[in-house]
Design a protein around this motif. Structure first.
Motif, PDB file in Angstrom:
ATOM      1  N   VAL A 368       0.753  -1.258   0.088  1.00 29.61           N
ATOM      2  CA  VAL A 368      -0.150   0.056   0.167  1.00 29.61           C
ATOM      3  C   VAL A 368       1.058   1.311  -0.037  1.00 29.61           C
ATOM      4  O   VAL A 368       1.712   1.415   0.713  1.00 29.61           O
ATOM      5  CB  VAL A 368      -0.988  -0.244   1.162  1.00 29.61           C
ATOM      6  CG1 VAL A 368      -1.743   1.354   1.250  1.00 29.61           C
ATOM      7  CG2 VAL A 368      -1.824  -1.192   1.351  1.00 29.61           C
ATOM      8  N   ASP A 371      -2.580   5.875  -1.002  1.00 34.70           N
ATOM      9  CA  ASP A 371      -3.924   5.358  -1.351  1.00 34.70           C
ATOM     10  C   ASP A 371      -4.087   4.123  -2.311  1.00 34.70           C
ATOM     11  O   ASP A 371      -5.368   4.075  -2.703  1.00 34.70           O
ATOM     12  CB  ASP A 371      -5.055   6.533  -1.477  1.00 34.70           C
ATOM     13  CG  ASP A 371      -4.827   7.252  -2.882  1.00 34.70           C
ATOM     14  OD1 ASP A 371      -3.750   7.185  -3.548  1.00 34.70           O
ATOM     15  OD2 ASP A 371      -5.692   8.108  -3.233  1.00 34.70           O
ATOM     16  N   LEU A 385     -11.369  -6.973  -0.191  1.00 35.57           N
ATOM     17  CA  LEU A 385     -11.568  -5.574   0.206  1.00 35.57           C
ATOM     18  C   LEU A 385     -12.865  -5.438   0.685  1.00 35.57           C
ATOM     19  O   LEU A 385     -14.053  -5.954   0.169  1.00 35.57           O
ATOM     20  CB  LEU A 385     -11.775  -4.823  -1.220  1.00 35.57           C
ATOM     21  CG  LEU A 385     -12.021  -3.309  -1.033  1.00 35.57           C
ATOM     22  CD1 LEU A 385     -10.960  -2.647  -0.238  1.00 35.57           C
ATOM     23  CD2 LEU A 385     -12.137  -2.593  -2.299  1.00 35.57           C
ATOM     24  N   ARG A 387     -15.452  -2.598   1.625  1.00 35.92           N
ATOM     25  CA  ARG A 387     -15.964  -1.145   1.183  1.00 35.92           C
ATOM     26  C   ARG A 387     -17.499  -1.027   1.384  1.00 35.92           C
ATOM     27  O   ARG A 387     -18.258  -1.836   0.867  1.00 35.92           O
ATOM     28  CB  ARG A 387     -15.473  -0.925  -0.119  1.00 35.92           C
ATOM     29  CG  ARG A 387     -15.821   0.640  -0.576  1.00 35.92           C
ATOM     30  CD  ARG A 387     -15.022   0.880  -2.089  1.00 35.92           C
ATOM     31  NE  ARG A 387     -13.810   0.985  -1.888  1.00 35.92           N
ATOM     32  CZ  ARG A 387     -13.123   1.151  -2.921  1.00 35.92           C
ATOM     33  NH1 ARG A 387     -13.445   0.799  -3.972  1.00 35.92           N
ATOM     34  NH2 ARG A 387     -11.755   1.461  -2.718  1.00 35.92           N
ATOM     35  N   GLU A 441      -5.685  -1.521  -6.559  1.00 29.99           N
ATOM     36  CA  GLU A 441      -6.871  -1.055  -5.920  1.00 29.99           C
ATOM     37  C   GLU A 441      -6.856   0.645  -5.462  1.00 29.99           C
ATOM     38  O   GLU A 441      -5.966   0.626  -4.668  1.00 29.99           O
ATOM     39  CB  GLU A 441      -7.520  -1.787  -4.725  1.00 29.99           C
ATOM     40  CG  GLU A 441      -8.059  -3.086  -5.336  1.00 29.99           C
ATOM     41  CD  GLU A 441      -9.550  -2.855  -5.976  1.00 29.99           C
ATOM     42  OE1 GLU A 441     -10.133  -1.723  -5.855  1.00 29.99           O
ATOM     43  OE2 GLU A 441     -10.105  -3.709  -6.429  1.00 29.99           O
ATOM     44  N   LEU A 443      -7.592   3.075  -2.642  1.00 30.61           N
ATOM     45  CA  LEU A 443      -8.387   2.829  -1.193  1.00 30.61           C
ATOM     46  C   LEU A 443      -8.833   4.161  -1.098  1.00 30.61           C
ATOM     47  O   LEU A 443      -8.620   5.416  -1.470  1.00 30.61           O
ATOM     48  CB  LEU A 443      -7.416   2.459  -0.292  1.00 30.61           C
ATOM     49  CG  LEU A 443      -6.779   0.995  -0.695  1.00 30.61           C
ATOM     50  CD1 LEU A 443      -5.537   0.875   0.264  1.00 30.61           C
ATOM     51  CD2 LEU A 443      -7.738   0.081  -0.798  1.00 30.61           C
ATOM     52  N   ASP A 447     -12.109   1.859   4.206  1.00 39.87           N
ATOM     53  CA  ASP A 447     -11.800   0.734   3.526  1.00 39.87           C
ATOM     54  C   ASP A 447     -11.000  -0.235   4.445  1.00 39.87           C
ATOM     55  O   ASP A 447     -10.308   0.258   5.302  1.00 39.87           O
ATOM     56  CB  ASP A 447     -11.028   0.934   2.299  1.00 39.87           C
ATOM     57  CG  ASP A 447     -11.732   1.351   1.202  1.00 39.87           C
ATOM     58  OD1 ASP A 447     -13.143   1.456   1.291  1.00 39.87           O
ATOM     59  OD2 ASP A 447     -11.439   1.634   0.039  1.00 39.87           O
ATOM     60  N   LEU A 449      -8.661  -3.846   3.871  1.00 36.38           N
ATOM     61  CA  LEU A 449      -8.083  -5.293   3.313  1.00 36.38           C
ATOM     62  C   LEU A 449      -8.012  -6.258   4.334  1.00 36.38           C
ATOM     63  O   LEU A 449      -7.581  -6.175   5.401  1.00 36.38           O
ATOM     64  CB  LEU A 449      -6.757  -4.606   2.899  1.00 36.38           C
ATOM     65  CG  LEU A 449      -6.535  -3.659   1.669  1.00 36.38           C
ATOM     66  CD1 LEU A 449      -4.979  -3.566   1.380  1.00 36.38           C
ATOM     67  CD2 LEU A 449      -7.291  -4.351   0.391  1.00 36.38           C
ATOM     68  N   CYS A 502      -8.050   1.442   6.577  1.00 37.12           N
ATOM     69  CA  CYS A 502      -7.679   2.938   6.208  1.00 37.12           C
ATOM     70  C   CYS A 502      -8.529   3.878   6.795  1.00 37.12           C
ATOM     71  O   CYS A 502      -9.706   4.039   6.864  1.00 37.12           O
ATOM     72  CB  CYS A 502      -7.825   2.859   4.559  1.00 37.12           C
ATOM     73  SG  CYS A 502      -7.120   1.490   3.519  1.00 37.12           S
TER      74      CYS A 502
END
Length: 504
Positions: A368, A371, A385, A387, A441, A443, A447, A449, A502
């Motif tokens: 990561v 973002d 993910l 979200r 992806e 982010l 979010d 992971l 995140c």
């Protein structure tokens, strides 16, 4: 969809027409030994049950195709030969085989990896719309038209590309540009999530997908050219494409489970932060490796994988990782990840030779940068993910059962009980060049992971994982809850979980 008992189109006896709607056909290959569905070998014999080249079982395969009155393989071959058409984000089907019949030709397409998801998140639906408008513009300029497309034949991929499962009646252009724009508007409408407004003051606060406004303007005739639609989509994409500074909060847990004597999994959690103008720039490296080969082999392979990747990416590229601009250089980051995996792969192979065994490991990892998450996997460990209260699997399992799902031989629910569910088609430590998949992806705040070994997802189904994440709590609490639930379901294998949230 209707089934036609007496189809007007006849095909060679090797194939049987299962369904037909207009020019679209669904056929079943009754002689799969002629061409292996997995490795494409044509060396099979009628008496063979398995492929002599790769060991895959010969089973009747189902293909989708279309009938063309012209004695050529439709317009797909014409498109393939036309170098002026650049369909970067819209992928037309790859021709598998052309069956020449009395009145023309039946073109069969290769199966497309991935599933149709409806509705899509706002950002993803805008990227899908952009792919269709841009692709249709290229085809229109070359004199072709994308005909009627069933939304169920559309697959949106994590790299913002779109695949079609079947050649959509490609024809020479007869419709006007406005008519084609209207057709695409109707198609992408199926992928838009319409907010449910229950109270009057919700209207101002609702997270309304801006694509709804674009579709409304197309219906009203205010947008009737490809360039107008492309420009409008790109303008509303700007907020979604703006870089964000995110704070990464991670937690990890690994457990031997209830049936194994030792833990052959290894996990890696490494998070760093630098103070930059506008906020903290975060870099995180996370990995789960599930070793194979038994005690003193699998655990060595998985540890070598995560330690080597950490050494290569963090120690070897620290100066680059500190610079936010590095995260925008997709090719450089992808190369960095691939180099790290190949380095780890060679160390595993060397250690296996030293010990005289066949150790190996799966791997799922996420790098990561700000973002943007660069996710890589090989084998059947997974990255998800979380979200907007929904769980989505990012990675694709490299397993025999998942390949059977993609080819529609079994449904996804069968992978948990299939006798060959432990068959892994790719892993580290097997070949000199490890073949990995890499996903990208963007982010957003809130979010999460989730990286895990099969010891979690085989014991806890996706719906139950989502239920646990929906309850909330700290990342440590949720990671521990996932592990406890896997053990509560039987704990058949080692269980490893990494959860990264995140935050703004």
């Amino acid at each position: 969809m209707t089934t036609t008992k007496n189809p007007i189109i006849s095909v060679p006896t090797r194939y049987v027409i299962a369904e037909q709607q207009d020019a679209a056909l669904w056929v079943v290959d009754q002689e799969p030994w002629r061409r292996c569905w997995f490795c494409d070998s044509r060396l099979g014999l009628p008496s063979d049950e398995y492929c002599g080249s790769c060991g895959a079982r010969f089973t009747p395969r189902r293909y989708r195709g279309e009938f063309h009155k012209t004695p050529v393989a439709g317009l797909l071959l014409e498109l393939a030969k036309n170098s002026t058409i650049k369909l970067d984000n819209l992928r037309l089907p790859v021709v598998y085989e052309t069956l020449y019949v009395d009145d023309g030709a039946v073109v069969l397409a290769r199966p497309v990896d991935g599933q149709t998801l409806m509705p899509l998140a706002a950002h993803d639906s805008l990227l899908l719309a952009h792919a269709f408008f841009s692709g249709a513009l290229q085809l229109y300029r070359a004199g072709y038209t994308l005909g009627a497309i069933n939304p169920l034949d559309v697959v949106f991929h994590n790299d913002a590309t779109v695949s079609l499962r079947i050649a959509p009646y490609l024809t020479r252009t007869t419709d006007s540009e406005a008519q084609i724009v209207a057709q695409i508007g109707a198609l992408i409408n199926a992928f838009v999530d319409v907010p449910r407004i229950t109270r009057r003051f919700d209207i101002a606060d609702a997270d309304v997908n801006p694509l709804l406004g674009i579709i409304a303007d197309i219906r009203a005739g205010l947008l009737d050219t490809f360039n107008q639609c492309i420009a409008r989509v790109e303008s509303v994409l700007v907020p979604y494409e703006t870089r964000r500074f995110l704070y990464l909060r991670g937690a990890a847990t690994t457990d031997v489970g209830l049936k194994r004597q030792s833990n052959e999994d290894s996990v890696l959690v490494s998070t760093m932060q630098w103070l930059r103008d506008g906020g903290n720039y975060s870099v995180g490296l996370y990995a789960v490796a599930d070793g194979m080969g038994g005690h003193a082999a699998g655990e060595v392979a998985s540890a070598l994988a995560v330690n080597s990747i950490n050494e290569h990416i963090i120690a070897g590229n620290l100066t680059q990782l500190m610079q936010p601009v590095f995260g925008n250089d997709v090719s450089a980051v992808v190369q960095c990840i691939d180099d790290a995996v190949q380095y780890a792969n060679q160390r595993i192979i060397h250690e296996a030779r030293q010990q005289g065994n066949n150790m190996g490991t799966t791997l799922t990892m996420a790098l990561v940068l700000g973002d943007t998450a660069y996710i890589a996997n090989i084998g059947d460990s997974r990255t998800y993910l979380w979200r907007d209260d929904q769980l989505r699997r990012i990675t694709n399992d490299h397993s025999l059962v998942m390949k059977l799902v993609e080819l529609e031989h079994i449904i996804e629910a069968d992978i948990y009980t299939h006798p060959q569910r432990n068959g892994v088609l790719r892993s580290m430590g097997v070949t000199n060049a490890a073949e990995i998949d890499i996903y990208i992806e963007r982010l957003r705040p809130n979010d999460m992971l989730l990286l895990c070994s099969d010891g979690l997802w085989e014991m806890v189904r996706d719906l139950d994982i989502a239920t646990i994440l929906r309850r909330g709590g700290t990342v440590d609490e949720m990671a521990n809850a996932l592990q406890a639930t896997a053990n509560g379901a039987g704990g058949d294998d080692n269980i490893s979980v990494i959860l990264v949230r995140c935050e703004s």
